[in-house]
Scaffold this motif. Structure first.
Motif, PDB file in Angstrom:
ATOM      1  N   GLY A 126       4.442   1.589  -2.190  1.00 20.78           N
ATOM      2  CA  GLY A 126       3.641   2.453  -3.048  1.00 20.78           C
ATOM      3  C   GLY A 126       2.795   1.698  -4.041  1.00 20.78           C
ATOM      4  O   GLY A 126       1.854   2.254  -4.607  1.00 20.78           O
ATOM      5  N   GLN A 127       3.118   0.415  -4.258  1.00 22.92           N
ATOM      6  CA  GLN A 127       2.303  -0.416  -5.140  1.00 22.92           C
ATOM      7  C   GLN A 127       1.144  -0.993  -4.346  1.00 22.92           C
ATOM      8  O   GLN A 127       1.338  -1.514  -3.247  1.00 22.92           O
ATOM      9  CB  GLN A 127       3.146  -1.544  -5.740  1.00 22.92           C
ATOM     10  CG  GLN A 127       4.322  -1.056  -6.552  1.00 22.92           C
ATOM     11  CD  GLN A 127       3.899  -0.171  -7.709  1.00 22.92           C
ATOM     12  OE1 GLN A 127       2.976  -0.505  -8.444  1.00 22.92           O
ATOM     13  NE2 GLN A 127       4.569   0.959  -7.860  1.00 22.92           N
ATOM     14  N   PRO A 128      -0.088  -0.928  -4.852  1.00 21.54           N
ATOM     15  CA  PRO A 128      -1.252  -1.339  -4.055  1.00 21.54           C
ATOM     16  C   PRO A 128      -1.336  -2.847  -3.872  1.00 21.54           C
ATOM     17  O   PRO A 128      -0.829  -3.625  -4.666  1.00 21.54           O
ATOM     18  CB  PRO A 128      -2.437  -0.822  -4.877  1.00 21.54           C
ATOM     19  CG  PRO A 128      -1.921  -0.781  -6.280  1.00 21.54           C
ATOM     20  CD  PRO A 128      -0.460  -0.416  -6.170  1.00 21.54           C
ATOM     21  N   LEU A 129      -1.980  -3.227  -2.792  1.00 21.78           N
ATOM     22  CA  LEU A 129      -2.304  -4.622  -2.505  1.00 21.78           C
ATOM     23  C   LEU A 129      -3.810  -4.734  -2.321  1.00 21.78           C
ATOM     24  O   LEU A 129      -4.461  -3.793  -1.864  1.00 21.78           O
ATOM     25  CB  LEU A 129      -1.623  -5.087  -1.210  1.00 21.78           C
ATOM     26  CG  LEU A 129      -0.102  -5.254  -1.220  1.00 21.78           C
ATOM     27  CD1 LEU A 129       0.352  -5.642   0.176  1.00 21.78           C
ATOM     28  CD2 LEU A 129       0.319  -6.320  -2.209  1.00 21.78           C
ATOM     29  N   GLY A 130      -4.370  -5.876  -2.658  1.00 21.66           N
ATOM     30  CA  GLY A 130      -5.779  -6.095  -2.375  1.00 21.66           C
ATOM     31  C   GLY A 130      -5.972  -6.283  -0.889  1.00 21.66           C
ATOM     32  O   GLY A 130      -5.179  -6.947  -0.226  1.00 21.66           O
ATOM     33  N   GLN A 131      -6.998  -5.657  -0.340  1.00 17.37           N
ATOM     34  CA  GLN A 131      -7.258  -5.751   1.086  1.00 17.37           C
ATOM     35  C   GLN A 131      -8.745  -5.729   1.325  1.00 17.37           C
ATOM     36  O   GLN A 131      -9.507  -5.185   0.532  1.00 17.37           O
ATOM     37  CB  GLN A 131      -6.616  -4.553   1.817  1.00 17.37           C
ATOM     38  CG  GLN A 131      -5.624  -4.975   2.868  1.00 17.37           C
ATOM     39  CD  GLN A 131      -5.042  -3.759   3.583  1.00 17.37           C
ATOM     40  OE1 GLN A 131      -5.657  -2.702   3.644  1.00 17.37           O
ATOM     41  NE2 GLN A 131      -3.868  -3.918   4.132  1.00 17.37           N
ATOM     42  N   SER A 159      -1.408  -0.390   6.389  1.00 20.20           N
ATOM     43  CA  SER A 159      -0.795   0.061   5.138  1.00 20.20           C
ATOM     44  C   SER A 159      -0.622  -1.123   4.196  1.00 20.20           C
ATOM     45  O   SER A 159      -0.517  -2.277   4.623  1.00 20.20           O
ATOM     46  CB  SER A 159       0.575   0.685   5.416  1.00 20.20           C
ATOM     47  OG  SER A 159       0.448   1.781   6.285  1.00 20.20           O
ATOM     48  N   ASP A 160      -0.589  -0.819   2.905  1.00 20.44           N
ATOM     49  CA  ASP A 160      -0.428  -1.890   1.925  1.00 20.44           C
ATOM     50  C   ASP A 160       0.933  -2.565   2.041  1.00 20.44           C
ATOM     51  O   ASP A 160       1.047  -3.772   1.858  1.00 20.44           O
ATOM     52  CB  ASP A 160      -0.595  -1.326   0.506  1.00 20.44           C
ATOM     53  CG  ASP A 160      -2.032  -0.940   0.211  1.00 20.44           C
ATOM     54  OD1 ASP A 160      -2.924  -1.332   0.980  1.00 20.44           O
ATOM     55  OD2 ASP A 160      -2.254  -0.241  -0.799  1.00 20.44           O
ATOM     56  N   THR A 205      -0.181  11.735   7.695  1.00 20.59           N
ATOM     57  CA  THR A 205      -1.413  11.528   6.931  1.00 20.59           C
ATOM     58  C   THR A 205      -1.341  10.216   6.165  1.00 20.59           C
ATOM     59  O   THR A 205      -0.278   9.793   5.701  1.00 20.59           O
ATOM     60  CB  THR A 205      -1.759  12.688   5.968  1.00 20.59           C
ATOM     61  OG1 THR A 205      -0.899  12.668   4.836  1.00 20.59           O
ATOM     62  CG2 THR A 205      -1.655  14.031   6.679  1.00 20.59           C
ATOM     63  N   SER A 206      -2.488   9.590   6.011  1.00 19.04           N
ATOM     64  CA  SER A 206      -2.548   8.235   5.459  1.00 19.04           C
ATOM     65  C   SER A 206      -2.081   8.119   4.009  1.00 19.04           C
ATOM     66  O   SER A 206      -1.489   7.101   3.646  1.00 19.04           O
ATOM     67  CB  SER A 206      -3.971   7.684   5.593  1.00 19.04           C
ATOM     68  OG  SER A 206      -4.896   8.427   4.821  1.00 19.04           O
ATOM     69  N   PRO A 207      -2.294   9.110   3.131  1.00 21.29           N
ATOM     70  CA  PRO A 207      -1.923   8.895   1.733  1.00 21.29           C
ATOM     71  C   PRO A 207      -0.434   8.674   1.502  1.00 21.29           C
ATOM     72  O   PRO A 207      -0.039   8.063   0.512  1.00 21.29           O
ATOM     73  CB  PRO A 207      -2.410  10.156   1.028  1.00 21.29           C
ATOM     74  CG  PRO A 207      -3.495  10.676   1.902  1.00 21.29           C
ATOM     75  CD  PRO A 207      -3.041  10.369   3.287  1.00 21.29           C
ATOM     76  N   LEU A 208       0.412   9.184   2.396  1.00 21.05           N
ATOM     77  CA  LEU A 208       1.845   9.043   2.191  1.00 21.05           C
ATOM     78  C   LEU A 208       2.363   7.668   2.609  1.00 21.05           C
ATOM     79  O   LEU A 208       3.534   7.345   2.389  1.00 21.05           O
ATOM     80  CB  LEU A 208       2.599  10.146   2.935  1.00 21.05           C
ATOM     81  CG  LEU A 208       2.371  11.554   2.379  1.00 21.05           C
ATOM     82  CD1 LEU A 208       3.063  12.593   3.256  1.00 21.05           C
ATOM     83  CD2 LEU A 208       2.859  11.662   0.945  1.00 21.05           C
ATOM     84  N   ASP A 209       1.510   6.858   3.204  1.00 19.06           N
ATOM     85  CA  ASP A 209       1.817   5.450   3.485  1.00 19.06           C
ATOM     86  C   ASP A 209       0.593   4.673   3.013  1.00 19.06           C
ATOM     87  O   ASP A 209      -0.250   4.272   3.791  1.00 19.06           O
ATOM     88  CB  ASP A 209       2.064   5.240   4.974  1.00 19.06           C
ATOM     89  CG  ASP A 209       2.585   3.844   5.294  1.00 19.06           C
ATOM     90  OD1 ASP A 209       2.782   3.053   4.349  1.00 19.06           O
ATOM     91  OD2 ASP A 209       2.789   3.547   6.485  1.00 19.06           O
ATOM     92  N   PRO A 210       0.467   4.454   1.698  1.00 20.72           N
ATOM     93  CA  PRO A 210      -0.818   4.087   1.095  1.00 20.72           C
ATOM     94  C   PRO A 210      -1.468   2.854   1.706  1.00 20.72           C
ATOM     95  O   PRO A 210      -0.823   1.849   1.992  1.00 20.72           O
ATOM     96  CB  PRO A 210      -0.451   3.835  -0.377  1.00 20.72           C
ATOM     97  CG  PRO A 210       0.773   4.661  -0.602  1.00 20.72           C
ATOM     98  CD  PRO A 210       1.536   4.602   0.689  1.00 20.72           C
ATOM     99  N   SER A 211      -2.762   2.971   1.892  1.00 20.55           N
ATOM    100  CA  SER A 211      -3.589   1.878   2.399  1.00 20.55           C
ATOM    101  C   SER A 211      -4.855   1.802   1.551  1.00 20.55           C
ATOM    102  O   SER A 211      -5.676   2.723   1.567  1.00 20.55           O
ATOM    103  CB  SER A 211      -3.966   2.131   3.866  1.00 20.55           C
ATOM    104  OG  SER A 211      -4.999   1.253   4.281  1.00 20.55           O
TER     105      SER A 211
END
Length: 534
Positions: free
Chosen positions: A524-529, A514-515, A483-489
């Motif tokens: 786990g830290q977000p990136l702008g995309q 993925s981020d 599932t996508s949340p466990l490899d954040p995008s």
């Protein structure tokens, strides 16, 4: 804006996320022809609102009575545990967002742990509602032992066999478990199919006052969604299916289900080993010690097949067995790349002779399997056996276990003994099963999300379901998790948010990356995309 536990979520959320993954392998529905018309639902009208009471900050809980048998709406009742987090932007409220993360039985805990993130996913415009499905969690659930001491004693020496003699003994043990479940839970076992759950969900939708359903289903929760959409296609407003279980193979039987769901597991583990080597020893402890990571793990597992190894500080105490090692890999692979550095460290320590960390992780799955409520515990076994029964008796153990193990040498032994084997002796048949069709057309497109390197629900399942449904759009997540949340995008999150609020779907063929890559220290830290790429 996570829609499931993020990489550093709380212990409770992590348990739901990681162990629910192992039970993607859990649910399906099948109802007779009458179920497609919703028998009993009209007779059971929503005369009263749900009696909510406070159960935490910004949370309300309730127990809702529903018929044990929807075909007898005035007969025996069971109760569903329900939780709600009110929309943060009440002045712009759209309705309720029903959430099921699979498991089964993890929805109440999911909303309790991740209600803020789920609220953000819907831009604050939905009451977030979770309910533990019948048979599991805090709802009326399947019980196989009347006393806790008997349950603990039964599972005291539960293990994954890998010799013919041990396998024969384990067949008898799983048959005994099935008999105990039938003796204690009685009639409930016949009424826990996903057809029953779909009717419960439709009843809850009416009680909260929504004209049509808005739903987020993850892993096993995708089966609930697909069942609901095909029984009640005109009652769907929006539906997100992330980490898709294929309902066609599921309803063919337990063996077919696991052959499908485990078909990519070993490839995903090989990807972990390859990425570990690429990351190097500074980021992956299993790398940089001579042989490749794959060779070191191969040698470790071969050693464990010969004999257990010391695990001096394992919790609970005891040496590391072959079954413990496979169980630990399953747990950490299911937890997504955030768990991979920890898994690499444990494998490295075991390869050097200390199996404590690997044994401790592996025994988490053993403990949770035996749980009377927690996913993927005894209720998960009961739900699997109800909706995806074994088509063979227990005497077929050798052929079936061999086939499932041939499909996945890592997951196969664990899943076949914990899931297939009890179903081979299951004492009850579902009164209502839904076996299709699975191609209903909903008014709005269903958003299907598939992760390319998902170890538990292969990406091919998402593609098949998106094609099969009469009105669906596939969003591909180029990532490494179940599932996508466990490899954040951030890209996936924005797509989900836009869809839930505005019913805006990504373009056909859209891909979100993925981020960050696995073993990135800032994973786990977000990136702008930007938006999904065509």
């Amino acid at each position: 804006m996570e829609v499931a536990p993020d990489a550093e979520g709380s212990a409770g959320a992590a348990r739901v996320a990681v162990l629910a993954c192992c039970a993607a392998i859990v649910l399906a529905g099948s109802a007779d022809a009458n179920a497609s018309r919703g028998p009993g639902v009209r007779a059971q009208t929503a005369r009263t609102a749900i009696a909510w009471h406070g159960c935490g900050k910004q949370l309300q809980c309730a127990r809702v009575a529903v018929p044990l048998d929807w075909n007898r709406p005035h007969g025996r009742k069971i109760r569903l545990a329900v939780i709600r987090r009110a929309a943060s932007r009440t002045e712009q409220r759209i309705g309720s967002l029903f959430v099921n993360p699979g498991g089964p039985g993890g929805s109440v805990e999911k909303v309790r742990e991740d209600g803020t993130a789920l609220d953000a996913a819907g831009q604050g415009r939905f009451d977030v509602v979770g309910w533990d499905i019948r048979g599991a969690g805090a709802s009326t659930h399947v019980r196989c032992f009347r006393r806790e001491k008997r349950r603990a004693a039964f599972f005291d020496d539960w293990s994954i066999p890998f010799t013919a003699a041990a396998s024969r003994r384990q067949v008898g043990t799983t048959a005994s478990l099935a008999r105990r479940c039938g003796k204690v839970s009685g009639a409930l076992l016949r009424h826990i199919s996903l057809a029953d759950t779909a009717r419960d969900l439709d009843h809850l939708r009416r009680l909260v006052g929504d004209r049509r359903l808005t739903y987020l289903g993850i892993s096993g929760g995708t089966l609930i969604g697909q069942t609901y959409a095909n029984i009640y296609p005109t009652r769907v407003r929006a539906m997100v299916l992330d980490g898709v279980v294929d309902p066609v193979t599921y309803t063919r039987g337990t063996e077919a289900q696991y052959v499908n769901e485990l078909s990519y597991a070993d490839h995903a583990f090989e990807g972990f080993l390859s990425l570990c080597d690429r990351a190097g020893s500074a980021r992956c402890a299993l790398a940089g010690r001579g042989p490749s990571a794959a060779t070191r793990v191969e040698r470790l597992l071969a050693r464990l097949r010969r004999a257990p190894m010391p695990a001096p500080s394992a919790t609970p105490p005891g040496p590391l067995t072959y079954g413990d090692a496979l169980s630990a890999i399953l747990v950490d692979m299911s937890g997504g790349p955030a768990k991979w550095p920890e898994m690499a460290t444990a494998l490295d320590a075991a390869a050097r002779g200390d199996g404590a960390d690997l044994a401790t992780t592996g025994r988490i799955l053993t403990t949770v399997f035996s749980s009377p409520t927690v996913a993927p515990g005894l209720p998960a076994v009961a739900l699997t056996c109800a909706d995806s029964p074994s088509r063979q008796g227990p005497r077929s153990w050798h052929r079936v276990v061999r086939r499932i193990t041939d499909v996945s040498a890592i997951y196969g032994p664990v899943i076949s003994w914990w899931r297939w084997a009890p179903c081979a002796s299951w004492p009850a048949r579902s009164a209502d099963r839904y076996t299709g069709p699975w191609n209903a057309t909903t008014r709005s497109p269903i958003l299907v999300i598939g992760t390319t390197h998902d170890p538990n629900t292969p990406y091919a399942n998402a593609r098949r379901s998106a094609r099969r449904l009469g009105n669906a759009v596939l969003l591909t997540h180029d990532g490494y998790s179940h599932t996508s949340p466990l490899d954040p995008s951030s890209c996936v999150k924005r797509a989900i948010s836009a869809y839930l609020v505005r019913l805006a779907t990504p373009p056909r063929g859209a891909v979100c990356r993925s981020d960050r890559q696995p073993f990135d220290p800032e994973f786990g830290q977000p990136l702008g995309q930007g938006p999904p790429s065509p």
